[in-house]
Design an enzyme around this catalytic site. Structure first.
Site, PDB file in Angstrom:
ATOM      1  N   THR A  22       0.752  28.220 -13.761  1.00 49.46           N
ATOM      2  CA  THR A  22      -0.368  27.667 -12.723  1.00 49.46           C
ATOM      3  C   THR A  22      -1.585  28.029 -13.368  1.00 49.46           C
ATOM      4  O   THR A  22      -2.199  28.937 -14.177  1.00 49.46           O
ATOM      5  CB  THR A  22      -0.220  28.728 -11.486  1.00 49.46           C
ATOM      6  OG1 THR A  22      -0.729  30.012 -11.862  1.00 49.46           O
ATOM      7  CG2 THR A  22       1.203  28.608 -10.862  1.00 49.46           C
ATOM      8  N   HIS A  23      -2.750  27.162 -12.855  1.00 47.88           N
ATOM      9  CA  HIS A  23      -4.036  27.043 -13.192  1.00 47.88           C
ATOM     10  C   HIS A  23      -4.143  26.663 -14.914  1.00 47.88           C
ATOM     11  O   HIS A  23      -5.111  27.168 -15.558  1.00 47.88           O
ATOM     12  CB  HIS A  23      -4.845  28.284 -13.059  1.00 47.88           C
ATOM     13  CG  HIS A  23      -4.729  28.736 -11.759  1.00 47.88           C
ATOM     14  ND1 HIS A  23      -5.738  28.441 -10.740  1.00 47.88           N
ATOM     15  CD2 HIS A  23      -4.053  29.589 -10.878  1.00 47.88           C
ATOM     16  CE1 HIS A  23      -5.261  28.982  -9.638  1.00 47.88           C
ATOM     17  NE2 HIS A  23      -4.220  29.594  -9.850  1.00 47.88           N
ATOM     18  N   SER A  33      -0.614   4.703 -34.846  1.00 46.70           N
ATOM     19  CA  SER A  33      -1.828   4.356 -34.785  1.00 46.70           C
ATOM     20  C   SER A  33      -2.226   3.277 -36.176  1.00 46.70           C
ATOM     21  O   SER A  33      -1.256   3.348 -37.039  1.00 46.70           O
ATOM     22  CB  SER A  33      -2.479   5.420 -35.150  1.00 46.70           C
ATOM     23  OG  SER A  33      -3.886   5.373 -35.781  1.00 46.70           O
ATOM     24  N   LYS A  68       0.413   9.414 -37.046  1.00 48.50           N
ATOM     25  CA  LYS A  68       0.543   9.574 -35.426  1.00 48.50           C
ATOM     26  C   LYS A  68       1.712   9.174 -34.699  1.00 48.50           C
ATOM     27  O   LYS A  68       2.395   8.115 -35.217  1.00 48.50           O
ATOM     28  CB  LYS A  68      -0.752   8.855 -34.862  1.00 48.50           C
ATOM     29  CG  LYS A  68      -2.041   9.454 -35.278  1.00 48.50           C
ATOM     30  CD  LYS A  68      -2.488  10.904 -34.347  1.00 48.50           C
ATOM     31  CE  LYS A  68      -2.586  10.521 -33.079  1.00 48.50           C
ATOM     32  NZ  LYS A  68      -3.631   9.851 -32.705  1.00 48.50           N
ATOM     33  N   GLU A  94       0.546   7.952 -21.042  1.00 50.07           N
ATOM     34  CA  GLU A  94      -0.737   7.784 -20.795  1.00 50.07           C
ATOM     35  C   GLU A  94      -0.910   6.222 -19.921  1.00 50.07           C
ATOM     36  O   GLU A  94      -1.728   6.419 -19.129  1.00 50.07           O
ATOM     37  CB  GLU A  94      -1.499   7.364 -22.386  1.00 50.07           C
ATOM     38  CG  GLU A  94      -1.701   8.779 -23.186  1.00 50.07           C
ATOM     39  CD  GLU A  94      -1.963   8.378 -24.523  1.00 50.07           C
ATOM     40  OE1 GLU A  94      -3.050   8.102 -24.819  1.00 50.07           O
ATOM     41  OE2 GLU A  94      -1.158   8.148 -25.403  1.00 50.07           O
ATOM     42  N   TYR A 109      -5.552 -13.339  12.689  1.00 50.64           N
ATOM     43  CA  TYR A 109      -5.614 -13.663  11.260  1.00 50.64           C
ATOM     44  C   TYR A 109      -6.911 -13.982  10.872  1.00 50.64           C
ATOM     45  O   TYR A 109      -7.724 -14.926  11.794  1.00 50.64           O
ATOM     46  CB  TYR A 109      -4.651 -14.925  11.097  1.00 50.64           C
ATOM     47  CG  TYR A 109      -4.666 -15.307   9.677  1.00 50.64           C
ATOM     48  CD1 TYR A 109      -3.834 -14.562   8.714  1.00 50.64           C
ATOM     49  CD2 TYR A 109      -5.509 -16.351   9.310  1.00 50.64           C
ATOM     50  CE1 TYR A 109      -3.822 -14.997   7.249  1.00 50.64           C
ATOM     51  CE2 TYR A 109      -5.439 -16.944   7.664  1.00 50.64           C
ATOM     52  CZ  TYR A 109      -4.812 -16.067   6.727  1.00 50.64           C
ATOM     53  OH  TYR A 109      -4.674 -16.640   5.769  1.00 50.64           O
ATOM     54  N   GLN A 144      -5.519 -13.296   3.042  1.00 50.33           N
ATOM     55  CA  GLN A 144      -4.734 -14.008   1.898  1.00 50.33           C
ATOM     56  C   GLN A 144      -5.020 -13.072   0.441  1.00 50.33           C
ATOM     57  O   GLN A 144      -3.778 -13.164  -0.116  1.00 50.33           O
ATOM     58  CB  GLN A 144      -5.646 -15.348   1.684  1.00 50.33           C
ATOM     59  CG  GLN A 144      -4.928 -16.003   0.584  1.00 50.33           C
ATOM     60  CD  GLN A 144      -5.414 -17.729   0.576  1.00 50.33           C
ATOM     61  OE1 GLN A 144      -4.922 -18.404   1.217  1.00 50.33           O
ATOM     62  NE2 GLN A 144      -6.301 -18.123  -0.145  1.00 50.33           N
TER      63      GLN A 144
HETATM   64  N1  ARG Z   1      -2.449 -18.937   2.349  1.00 52.71           N
HETATM   65  C1  ARG Z   1      -2.649 -18.384   3.673  1.00 52.71           C
HETATM   66  C2  ARG Z   1      -2.471 -16.756   3.340  1.00 52.71           C
HETATM   67  O1  ARG Z   1      -2.079 -16.382   2.548  1.00 52.71           O
HETATM   68  C3  ARG Z   1      -1.690 -18.757   4.409  1.00 52.71           C
HETATM   69  C4  ARG Z   1      -2.161 -18.559   5.974  1.00 52.71           C
HETATM   70  C5  ARG Z   1      -3.261 -19.285   6.146  1.00 52.71           C
HETATM   71  N2  ARG Z   1      -3.722 -19.713   7.265  1.00 52.71           N
HETATM   72  C6  ARG Z   1      -4.581 -20.476   7.917  1.00 52.71           C
HETATM   73  N3  ARG Z   1      -5.092 -20.428   9.158  1.00 52.71           N
HETATM   74  N4  ARG Z   1      -5.707 -21.050   6.868  1.00 52.71           N
HETATM   75  O2  ARG Z   1      -2.831 -15.919   4.237  1.00 52.71           O
END
Ligand code: ARG
Length: 486
Positions: free
Chosen positions: A176-177, A298, A304, A311, A338, A343
């Site tokens: 620990t630590h 390396s 190495k 990593e 939306y 996108q």
């Molecule tokens: N290529 C768009 C996306 O990935 C699809 C939806 C597009 N909708 C729109 N009203 N242009 O989100």
């Protein structure tokens, strides 16, 4: 290939002579000219979202069926569309998406469908929008992706369990630590990295429960203008039920955030495991030796053997955290519904899933092939690790623990001053600290005895470790829940 060719919305009304293979636009009747090239380049998501074509075709087939049941398509038209979608899928399997000029995967599938079945293709988007389409595709895709990640997490968990069972006799300092604290079993250390993976599996399943609602039939924002039986549609696509609010579901990417958070945590667990093993593999510590197959060299230093695998696992964890942060930072600024910002979600989600699926097998391979060095572990066990055992011994003689703690502290100081190990402090000097000390020191026993003294559930004793091995074997054998892979 059927004619006529698909309309190209960006062109002058009436000019529907798009050549097969040229970009197909799903909009544009109200515009006078074509979009600027710079906008097209910014707007184009096909290189990223073409990965969704199978889901897009699958959802389109289900949608054609729903339109037929709603009386929008005749049986013949629906059959034509389904046949055409089959051909589209075949062309896409054969690389039709490569260098395609389309805006996104939905325009691509629609263009190919026009090329296969002609104008009836134009009926498929009745009552459907890319807004409900894309989020349906993404949920379908993620359902499979989560199952794939889960399988890899479980495989790593089983590897850790197997290596732990083999290594139950090896004892090393528990830290620990970054300081030596108490002797523990090597198996116990490995299992401490297996439990987080068991929780990861639970988290992945929990994320999948938020994919159970079907967005299709939501339209762009306010529901579909066609009387679609959304229950039947949801069932056909393997969802449990339709989503309850069109405005919400088209703008909802909570499930992407949740998936990214679960993946970021998988990444963090790999990073912690790898980080610890990197220290154990160092020349200074040497508790483990990585197999040649999992070391890199390396270009300058011939001697190495670098633990790049760990990593890189550490760096990949940071990368996934970046994906999560970017998604959440984007989402927080958006109103319901939306927005095109959404996108961007797919790039981050795909990156995180790809990264985890790239890292897990490499870490697993490194673990499967590393050699634990019992001699180096034992050499690191110094008698200071027994200090708590001495205090516990005094407690058994009726000394309050706090007092025992102070007495053993004095004993440690004596031993340090004399340059001897704890049990070798002269009996008279030990007795001067507390009369019970010489007897307690004489009974300390081996490292094995010390570990076995901690037999509580969750401890490092043989029986406690065996119980964990059993529980984890069950956790990593459990299959991905069937209800999430319809
Ligand atoms: N290529 C768009 C996306 O990935 C699809 C939806 C597009 N909708 C729109 N009203 N242009 O989100």
């Amino acid at each position: 290939m059927a004619s006529p060719a698909p309309p190209s919305g960006g062109d002058t009304p009436g000019d529907s002579g798009t050549r097969p293979g040229s970009a197909h636009q799903m909009w544009g009747g109200r515009f006078q000219g074509a979009p600027a090239e710079a906008l097209e380049r910014l707007n184009c998501s096909l290189p990223v979202d073409q990965r969704l074509w199978r889901q897009d075709v699958q959802a389109a087939e289900a949608w054609a069926g729903a339109l037929r049941r709603a009386g929008i398509l005749t049986d013949l038209e629906a059959a034509d569309l389904r046949r055409g979608l089959g051909q589209v899928a075949e062309r896409l399997t054969n690389g039709a998406a490569d260098h395609a000029p389309d805006e996104d995967v939905h325009s691509l599938v629609e263009r190919l469908l026009y090329e296969e079945v002609g104008t009836v293709a134009g009926k498929l988007n009745t009552g459907r929008s890319r807004n409900d389409q894309v989020v349906t595709d993404l949920r379908l895709w993620l359902r499979d992706a989560l199952a794939a990640v889960d399988a890899e997490v479980a495989a790593l968990g089983r590897t850790l369990g197997g290596r732990a069972a083999e290594g139950i006799d090896l004892i090393l300092p528990g830290y620990t630590h970054g300081q030596r604290a108490q002797p523990v079993r090597w198996a116990y250390v490995l299992l401490a990295h297996a439990w987080p993976l068991a929780r990861d599996r639970e988290r992945l399943v929990a994320v999948a429960t938020h994919l159970e609602e079907c967005p299709l039939g939501s339209g762009a924002v306010a529901g579909s203008g066609v009387a679609i039986d959304r229950d039947a549609l949801a069932a056909e696509l393997g969802f449990r039920r339709p989503s309850p609010n069109a405005l919400d579901v088209t703008g909802d990417r909570d499930f992407v955030v949740e998936a990214l958070a679960a993946l970021a945590l998988v990444g963090a667990h790999l990073s912690r495991l790898g980080g610890e093993l990197m220290v154990y593999a160092s020349s200074e510590v040497g508790f483990v030796r990585l197999a040649d197959a999992y070391c890199t060299g390396s270009s300058l230093l011939p001697q190495k053997r670098n633990p790049d695998v760990f990593e890189l696992a550490r760096a990949k964890a940071g990368r996934i955290l970046g994906d999560l942060t970017a998604m959440l930072a984007t989402l927080r600024g958006l109103p319901a519904g939306y927005s095109k910002d959404l996108q961007e979600d797919k790039g981050w989600l795909f990156d995180a899933v790809d990264t985890v699926l790239l890292t897990l097998p490499a870490v697993r391979g490194a673990l499967e092939t590393l050699t634990p060095r019992g001699d180096r572990m034992e050499a690191a066990l110094d008698d200071g690790l027994l200090a708590t055992d001495v205090a516990d011994g005094l407690v058994r003689q009726g000394v309050p623990f706090r007092e025992a703690h102070g007495l053993v502290g004095r004993l440690v100081r004596e031993a340090e001053r004399d340059g001897v190990v704890l049990p070798a402090v002269a009996a008279a000097r030990a007795a001067a600290i507390h009369p019970a000390l010489p007897a307690v020191l004489a009974e300390l026993g081996t490292w094995e005895d010390s570990v076995e003294r901690r037999g509580t559930m969750g401890g490092s004793s043989r029986a406690a470790v065996a119980r964990q091995l059993e529980a984890l074997a069950r956790a990593f054998a459990a299959p991905w829940p069937r209800s999430h892979v319809p």
